[in-house]
Design an enzyme around this catalytic site. Structure first.
Site, PDB file in Angstrom:
ATOM      1  N   GLU A 316      40.822  38.235  42.464  1.00  0.00           N
ATOM      2  CA  GLU A 316      40.094  39.291  43.169  1.00  0.00           C
ATOM      3  C   GLU A 316      40.862  39.579  44.450  1.00  0.00           C
ATOM      4  OE1 GLU A 316      37.255  41.008  42.477  1.00  0.00           O
ATOM      5  OE2 GLU A 316      36.950  40.083  40.528  1.00  0.00           O
ATOM      6  N   CYS A 351      36.906  43.851  51.476  1.00  0.00           N
ATOM      7  CA  CYS A 351      37.947  44.281  50.531  1.00  0.00           C
ATOM      8  C   CYS A 351      37.759  45.705  50.050  1.00  0.00           C
ATOM      9  CB  CYS A 351      37.977  43.324  49.348  1.00  0.00           C
ATOM     10  SG  CYS A 351      36.380  43.167  48.545  1.00  0.00           S
TER      11      CYS A 351
HETATM   12  P1  NAD Z   1      42.212  33.443  53.201  1.00  0.00           P
HETATM   13  O1  NAD Z   1      43.232  33.381  54.268  1.00  0.00           O
HETATM   14  O2  NAD Z   1      40.902  32.790  53.399  1.00  0.00           O
HETATM   15  O3  NAD Z   1      42.914  32.886  51.879  1.00  0.00           O
HETATM   16  C1  NAD Z   1      42.249  32.832  50.650  1.00  0.00           C
HETATM   17  C2  NAD Z   1      42.305  31.419  50.101  1.00  0.00           C
HETATM   18  O4  NAD Z   1      43.655  31.062  49.831  1.00  0.00           O
HETATM   19  C3  NAD Z   1      41.764  30.377  51.063  1.00  0.00           C
HETATM   20  O5  NAD Z   1      40.857  29.549  50.383  1.00  0.00           O
HETATM   21  C4  NAD Z   1      42.995  29.638  51.518  1.00  0.00           C
HETATM   22  O6  NAD Z   1      42.753  28.282  51.822  1.00  0.00           O
HETATM   23  C5  NAD Z   1      43.924  29.760  50.334  1.00  0.00           C
HETATM   24  N1  NAD Z   1      45.336  29.665  50.704  1.00  0.00           N
HETATM   25  C6  NAD Z   1      45.914  30.109  51.841  1.00  0.00           C
HETATM   26  N2  NAD Z   1      47.241  29.874  51.814  1.00  0.00           N
HETATM   27  C7  NAD Z   1      47.503  29.248  50.641  1.00  0.00           C
HETATM   28  C8  NAD Z   1      48.684  28.744  50.023  1.00  0.00           C
HETATM   29  N3  NAD Z   1      49.864  28.830  50.604  1.00  0.00           N
HETATM   30  N4  NAD Z   1      48.565  28.148  48.819  1.00  0.00           N
HETATM   31  C9  NAD Z   1      47.366  28.059  48.207  1.00  0.00           C
HETATM   32  N5  NAD Z   1      46.223  28.533  48.743  1.00  0.00           N
HETATM   33  C10 NAD Z   1      46.279  29.108  49.933  1.00  0.00           C
HETATM   34  O7  NAD Z   1      41.860  34.948  52.840  1.00  0.00           O
HETATM   35  P2  NAD Z   1      42.773  36.244  52.914  1.00  0.00           P
HETATM   36  O8  NAD Z   1      43.819  36.177  51.881  1.00  0.00           O
HETATM   37  O9  NAD Z   1      43.119  36.576  54.318  1.00  0.00           O
HETATM   38  O10 NAD Z   1      41.628  37.283  52.458  1.00  0.00           O
HETATM   39  C11 NAD Z   1      41.742  38.630  52.716  1.00  0.00           C
HETATM   40  C12 NAD Z   1      42.314  39.338  51.499  1.00  0.00           C
HETATM   41  O11 NAD Z   1      41.472  39.095  50.386  1.00  0.00           O
HETATM   42  C13 NAD Z   1      42.363  40.837  51.645  1.00  0.00           C
HETATM   43  O12 NAD Z   1      43.502  41.327  51.010  1.00  0.00           O
HETATM   44  C14 NAD Z   1      41.121  41.300  50.909  1.00  0.00           C
HETATM   45  O13 NAD Z   1      41.196  42.631  50.426  1.00  0.00           O
HETATM   46  C15 NAD Z   1      41.054  40.311  49.797  1.00  0.00           C
HETATM   47  N6  NAD Z   1      39.670  40.162  49.352  1.00  0.00           N
HETATM   48  C16 NAD Z   1      39.366  40.558  48.096  1.00  0.00           C
HETATM   49  C17 NAD Z   1      38.054  40.472  47.656  1.00  0.00           C
HETATM   50  C18 NAD Z   1      37.669  40.906  46.278  1.00  0.00           C
HETATM   51  O14 NAD Z   1      36.557  40.624  45.880  1.00  0.00           O
HETATM   52  N7  NAD Z   1      38.532  41.569  45.525  1.00  0.00           N
HETATM   53  C19 NAD Z   1      37.078  39.964  48.499  1.00  0.00           C
HETATM   54  C20 NAD Z   1      37.444  39.561  49.772  1.00  0.00           C
HETATM   55  C21 NAD Z   1      38.742  39.654  50.195  1.00  0.00           C
END
Ligand code: NAD
Length: 582
Positions: A316, A351
């Site tokens: 997602e 998102c």
């Molecule tokens: P985040 O920084 O919380 O990361 C997401 C997850 O990835 C966390 O649990 C984190 O611990 C893990 N993570 C981080 N670095 C990692 C690595 N190197 N290896 C493995 N796991 C790792 O969240 P984010 O990415 O900043 O979230 C924002 C993004 O998510 C935006 O692009 C947003 O559009 C998207 N998003 C999508 C939805 C959806 O439902 N489609 C919902 C919310 C957010």
């Protein structure tokens, strides 16, 4: 000395309740950033205190003498060396002893967790309808019992307005649970499938079976909803599940770990808190499905790890969700709905929030005026002070957003807002008009309170603009023009579309929620969540009747003819083949 005392008193008198409230707010921002939670920070501060007492021993002794005429030796022995230093060193050793072992969630711990959950799954416990229902009912109770704590956690992580927390995080989860509780029996029933003459006589069905042990990795912006909505799907489908919440929303993460530990069946449902190290340890394991929510860069890391074990994934992800605005519309309603989807959704940190607007050159000034009027009506003249807007989650994201705003070719395009307060991590709702397409703000997902508007000569051109980029997670159109609606639905490829509103498709449980292309793989919500965590097993039932020699050797020309006719399907063809007429 007297001057100094007067200065101190006057300074004290100036420190009123407003100052106290500002100070408390500032410290809360520091606390909310998660800084004080780490072992390193705690140890470094205690070490600094030890150094302070050692470096300023003389001054401290003098101050004690000034306040209490405390004899030097007594001050030194009772307050410093014998007590404070000893206490500080003791605290430091305690922190070291208590904190160090807790930090380790490595591949070994992940592997042993996996073994444990595999054992429980193999016992068949999670497969029964009763277990699934009892867990979901318990989860509803958890939500009822702890609503205030959840709201407080979200307030601490994001200053999320309580209404948004109650409606969009807790309320959505309750709805998800209720839909499952109402429909689960029906979803679990094998689905009858038609059979053909080729297998006559036979019957067939599709059996939904749980995948096994699944991993949910979630993001920080809707940290409660995005963590637990997939978990509801995993439980509904009869899986054992590990949740890894985002470390960027630490209060919600630790609250979920605590509450799920207390309420849910911990032999099958677990929370592992942590960041990159912990997630990497989890990703080394062989899961039966990984459900990841977050950005596409980490999505690629997740998918690479999954590929090693041929584990299926749901990703997602995000993207730049456009809003196309036509001119023949109810502008006030449209403006309000754009604002609700942008700033009313975690201050744009969502998102499916509108990422940018496309409208015609002629209509843009009217649209800007309407948005300004409604923004001011919603958030007042000083939106930085509004309690109805979330703050930016942390200083990294604050810096990322201000960099987008401060780019030379963009900073002059602000037509509303632009104010910011770094210490409070606040950015006001900001409108930008006619930003260049090659600017950073038009080339990465904004995920914050900035909304650029780009203009075209004819509205139809906006579809080409959207299609020239990667496929967004959502796309919105405001119009009364039937032809334009049809063209929009036909030509725009996005995770989901909404006509004449924003973001609301997320709340319709009969619609799949997920991306396409760069915005994601797979979907969930309602029955789609159940399906995302199920394997659709094909089952064909035959009896011992009607055993045709046709399929067995020796193969003859007649058998070949009849087989061909059978595959062709027509009854006439089969009769002709049997009589040798074809
Ligand atoms: P985040 O920084 O919380 O990361 C997401 C997850 O990835 C966390 O649990 C984190 O611990 C893990 N993570 C981080 N670095 C990692 C690595 N190197 N290896 C493995 N796991 C790792 O969240 P984010 O990415 O900043 O979230 C924002 C993004 O998510 C935006 O692009 C947003 O559009 C998207 N998003 C999508 C939805 C959806 O439902 N489609 C919902 C919310 C957010």
């Amino acid at each position: 000395m007297a001057d100094m005392a007067a200065a101190i008193i006057s300074e004290r008198m100036q420190f009123n309740s407003e100052d106290a409230s500002a100070l408390a707010k500032e410290l809360r921002v520091g606390f909310d950033s998660g800084k004080t939670r780490s072992y390193q920070w705690r140890a470094s501060q205690i070490e600094a205190l030890i150094k302070l007492t050692q470096n300023h021993e003389e001054e401290i002794v003098r101050a004690l003498y000034s306040d209490l005429s405390k004899p030097h030796t007594e001050a030194f022995v009772h307050e410093l060396a014998a007590n404070l230093s000893v206490v500080l060193i003791f605290v430091l050793s305690l922190i070291m002893a208590v904190e160090e072992p807790r930090r380790v969630f490595d591949a070994e711990a992940a592997s042993s967790l996996m073994k444990e959950l595999r054992g429980t799954f193999a016992s068949g416990k999670t497969r029964s309808y009763e277990w699934r229902v009892s867990q979901l009912k318990t989860f509803l109770k958890l939500l009822d019992d702890h609503e205030q704590e959840i709201v407080d956690g979200l307030l601490s992580d994001l200053s999320k307005p309580p209404l948004e927390s109650v409606v969009y995080e807790i309320g959505m989860l309750k709805n998800s649970c209720k839909v499952v509780l109402k429909e689960l029996k029906h979803w679990m029933k094998p689905e009858k499938a038609k059979t053909s003459i080729t297998t006559f006589p036979s019957s067939a069905e599709i059996v939904s079976e749980p995948l096994g042990v699944v991993l949910v990795i979630s993001a920080w912006n809707y940290p409660f909803l995005l963590s637990l909505d997939p978990v509801i799907g995993a439980i509904a489908a009869g899986n054992a599940v590990v949740l890894k919440p985002s470390e960027i929303a630490p209060a919600t993460s630790s609250l979920m770990a605590k509450l799920l530990g207390e309420y849910m069946d911990s032999s099958c449902i677990r929370v592992v808190e942590g960041a990159v190290d912990e997630t990497s340890a989890l990703l080394q394991q062989k899961w039966d499905k990984i459900f990841y929510t977050g950005n596409g860069r980490i999505g690629r890391i997740v998918m690479t790890a999954a590929a090693k074990h041929l584990t299926p994934v749901v990703l997602e992800l995000g993207g730049k969700s456009p809003v196309v605005v036509d001119s023949n519309i109810n502008l006030q309603v449209a403006s309000r709905r754009i604002i609700a989807g942008k700033w009313g959704c975690n201050n744009g940190q969502a998102c499916i929030s509108p990422d940018y607007i496309i409208t015609t050159k002629d209509y843009a000034p009217k649209l800007v005026d309407a948005l300004k009027t409604e923004l001011e009506a919603f958030y007042g003249e000083h939106p930085l002070e509004s309690k109805d807007l979330s703050r930016i989650v942390n200083s990294n994201h604050f810096a990322r957003l201000t960099k987008l705003l401060d780019e030379d070719k963009v900073s002059g395009k602000i037509v509303y807002g632009g104010e910011r307060n770094e210490s409070k991590l606040r950015i006001a709702p900001t409108l930008l008009l006619d930003v260049p397409r090659n600017s950073m703000i038009m080339n990465e997902e904004i995920f914050g309170p900035l909304l650029p508007i780009i203009t075209v000569d004819k509205l139809e051109e906006s579809f080409d603009v959207i299609n020239s980029g990667t496929k967004p997670l959502a796309a919105y159109l405001f119009t009364n023009n039937k032809k334009l609606k049809e063209q929009f639905v036909k030509t725009i490829s996005a995770g989901g579309l909404v006509v004449n509103d924003t973001t609301l498709h997320l709340a319709v449980h009969t619609l799949p929620f997920g991306g396409v292309g760069e915005s994601g793989i797979g979907a969930y919500h309602g029955k789609f969540s159940f399906d995302a965590f199920s394997h659709k097993k094909a089952v064909l039932y035959r009896s011992f009747l009607g055993d045709a020699a046709l399929r067995y050797p020796p193969y003859t020309n007649t058998k070949l003819r009849v087989m061909k006719a059978l595959i062709g399907g027509g009854i006439l063809g089969i009769i002709r083949a049997l009589f040798g007429w074809s």
